[in-house]
Write an enzyme that holds these catalytic residues in place. Sequence first.
Site, PDB file in Angstrom:
ATOM      1  N   CYS A 273      42.994  47.804  45.042  1.00 36.25           N
ATOM      2  CA  CYS A 273      42.335  47.331  46.354  1.00 36.25           C
ATOM      3  C   CYS A 273      42.198  48.451  47.217  1.00 36.25           C
ATOM      4  O   CYS A 273      41.106  48.622  47.548  1.00 36.25           O
ATOM      5  CB  CYS A 273      43.260  46.030  46.774  1.00 36.25           C
ATOM      6  SG  CYS A 273      43.407  44.857  45.583  1.00 36.25           S
TER       7      CYS A 273
HETATM    8  N1  NAD Z   1      45.718  42.974  41.739  1.00 38.62           N
HETATM    9  C1  NAD Z   1      45.751  42.647  42.995  1.00 38.62           C
HETATM   10  O1  NAD Z   1      46.918  42.970  43.468  1.00 38.62           O
HETATM   11  C2  NAD Z   1      44.647  42.116  43.661  1.00 38.62           C
HETATM   12  C3  NAD Z   1      44.924  41.599  44.785  1.00 38.62           C
HETATM   13  C4  NAD Z   1      44.014  40.896  45.370  1.00 38.62           C
HETATM   14  C5  NAD Z   1      42.601  41.058  45.177  1.00 38.62           C
HETATM   15  N2  NAD Z   1      42.210  41.603  43.998  1.00 38.62           N
HETATM   16  C6  NAD Z   1      41.005  41.583  43.405  1.00 38.62           C
HETATM   17  O2  NAD Z   1      40.946  40.523  42.504  1.00 38.62           O
HETATM   18  C7  NAD Z   1      40.108  40.867  41.449  1.00 38.62           C
HETATM   19  C8  NAD Z   1      40.697  40.739  39.981  1.00 38.62           C
HETATM   20  O3  NAD Z   1      41.712  42.075  39.960  1.00 38.62           O
HETATM   21  P1  NAD Z   1      42.947  41.910  38.977  1.00 38.62           P
HETATM   22  O4  NAD Z   1      43.836  42.911  39.536  1.00 38.62           O
HETATM   23  O5  NAD Z   1      43.359  40.631  38.448  1.00 38.62           O
HETATM   24  O6  NAD Z   1      42.121  42.741  37.608  1.00 38.62           O
HETATM   25  P2  NAD Z   1      42.693  42.974  36.151  1.00 38.62           P
HETATM   26  O7  NAD Z   1      42.148  44.106  35.544  1.00 38.62           O
HETATM   27  O8  NAD Z   1      44.303  42.732  36.203  1.00 38.62           O
HETATM   28  O9  NAD Z   1      42.186  41.254  35.816  1.00 38.62           O
HETATM   29  C9  NAD Z   1      40.668  41.368  35.533  1.00 38.62           C
HETATM   30  C10 NAD Z   1      40.887  40.633  34.075  1.00 38.62           C
HETATM   31  O10 NAD Z   1      39.276  40.287  33.831  1.00 38.62           O
HETATM   32  C11 NAD Z   1      39.057  40.326  32.537  1.00 38.62           C
HETATM   33  N3  NAD Z   1      37.415  40.283  32.454  1.00 38.62           N
HETATM   34  C12 NAD Z   1      36.576  41.485  32.855  1.00 38.62           C
HETATM   35  N4  NAD Z   1      35.195  41.080  32.457  1.00 38.62           N
HETATM   36  C13 NAD Z   1      35.307  39.864  32.007  1.00 38.62           C
HETATM   37  C14 NAD Z   1      34.174  38.868  32.009  1.00 38.62           C
HETATM   38  N5  NAD Z   1      33.044  39.176  31.906  1.00 38.62           N
HETATM   39  N6  NAD Z   1      34.661  37.676  31.553  1.00 38.62           N
HETATM   40  C15 NAD Z   1      36.092  36.945  31.501  1.00 38.62           C
HETATM   41  N7  NAD Z   1      37.012  38.156  31.847  1.00 38.62           N
HETATM   42  C16 NAD Z   1      36.488  39.195  32.133  1.00 38.62           C
HETATM   43  C17 NAD Z   1      39.665  41.818  32.116  1.00 38.62           C
HETATM   44  O11 NAD Z   1      39.750  41.588  30.645  1.00 38.62           O
HETATM   45  C18 NAD Z   1      40.914  41.464  32.799  1.00 38.62           C
HETATM   46  O12 NAD Z   1      41.887  40.735  32.133  1.00 38.62           O
HETATM   47  C19 NAD Z   1      39.459  42.229  41.773  1.00 38.62           C
HETATM   48  O13 NAD Z   1      38.322  41.968  42.440  1.00 38.62           O
HETATM   49  C20 NAD Z   1      40.474  42.902  42.600  1.00 38.62           C
HETATM   50  O14 NAD Z   1      39.993  43.633  43.651  1.00 38.62           O
HETATM   51  C21 NAD Z   1      43.260  42.180  43.269  1.00 38.62           C
END
Ligand code: NAD
Length: 441
Positions: A273
Amino acid sequence: MSHVRLAEIIQKRHAVIGVVGLGYVGLPLIRAFTAAGFRCMGFDVDQTKVDKLRAGESYIKHIDSAAIGQLIREKKLEPTADMSRLSEPDCIIICVPTPLNESRDPDLSYIEGTAHSIAKTLRKGQLIVLESTTHPTTTRVNVWPVLEATGLKCGADYFLAFSPEREDPGNPTFHAATIPKVVGGFDEKSGDLACAMYSHAVVNVVRASSMEVAEACKILENTYRAVNIALVNELKILYDKLGIDVWEVIEAAKTKPFGFQPFYPGPGLGGHCIPIDPFYLTWLARKHGEQTRFIELAGEINTHMPHYVVGRLAEFLNDQRKPINGSKVAILGVAYKKDIDDPRESPSFELLRLLRERGAELSYNDPHVPTLPRMRHYPDLPAMHSQALTADYLEAQDCVLIATDHSAYDYDFIVEHSRLVVDTRNATKAVKCGRQNIRKA
Ligand SMILES: NC(=O)c1ccc[n+]([C@@H]2O[C@H](COP(=O)([O-])OP(=O)(O)OC[C@H]3O[C@@H](n4cnc5c(N)ncnc54)[C@H](O)[C@@H]3O)[C@@H](O)[C@H]2O)c1
């Protein structure tokens, strides 16, 4: 199904919640909705993750496998990689990645790909909420037209909203259900429905007047962190030259009961992030002929930190008549922050790269990351495994570099058995014996 009917099934908790993207954000969200009594479907393109969940296995350290197993057995969670089943949930929450591409511009391909998958099966009475962090206007510009191309009308046939995710992995105090949720709807009905849905699962729902306000809110939060961390990182360098301990200064400053919030310096920014999201706004600003100078400057300072740390480490070794070249350096912590198993964008990779370039003999320990994962930007780093943190191992090192201040570490033991400890997190603050071997950087 009309919005009245959707509101009714949300109210009765009979609505099925579909979460797309079962990662660090999606999985905790499912936990919050199932705990509130909703049945959830989990969608992910990664079949391995789906298989693991089906087998009752969590791949995220702070999500309990036993709890996942129970949800599967009780049929409260159905994971699938079959996107044609996106017609089944009544509410779909999108939690897919939003990285930067090679030229550090927003990569919205995951969001757009998901919007196309949803559009293929979009039906009347579905609510779609985007949670992925992104710049303002994304939901309206990159999601809405894809859904609208189906011929269904937003606000009448289906509903659309944005609600930023504020998950903080590893935070023992807050989790998805206890963090207030900001929600902005495409229109009044969409906003009402999204607020109603979240109000069952999270402690407090804050209504924003538009999707754009909700999108901008999340970027403000992350930019605020990036800028303030850069500030204390810069002050760390200056105060160190003046012989002043920046951590002690922050401890003193935070006794002010108003107008000051503590941020802490470190070896550089990490995670999915803070190093990334502000640059979504920079890209949007450029498109509008504006600049985001705070963001650019913070990025510059934070990116420089691993170089600063390695420079200081070289000086500390030099004091002992040793060059980096040929010295044994152990990095403690490759996760990007304490007590988590997520190494994405961790500054430890840059530290490893810089030290390797200078000829150090490297190894690492991280109780949460047993094997160093391959990183796109660090193809040359060799395969490495976390070393056991024994007295023999520590005594064999010329320098032990604390990059992540995991709570699992016994810092007294580490300092007792190390010749030189370079501490980038003030993790050794409570250590009494052997302080002459500690250097802060
Ligand atoms: N990790 C954090 O602490 C956090 C905190 C706040 C916001 N975010 C935001 O949340 C969002 C997700 O982050 P995350 O950390 O969970 O990512 P992540 O990589 O842990 O998980 C994302 C998942 O989405 C899947 N994916 C990708 N393309 C896809 C599709 N077309 N259809 C279905 N699944 C698909 C991936 O395989 C993966 O399992 C991002 O925008 C991130 O910036 C993350």
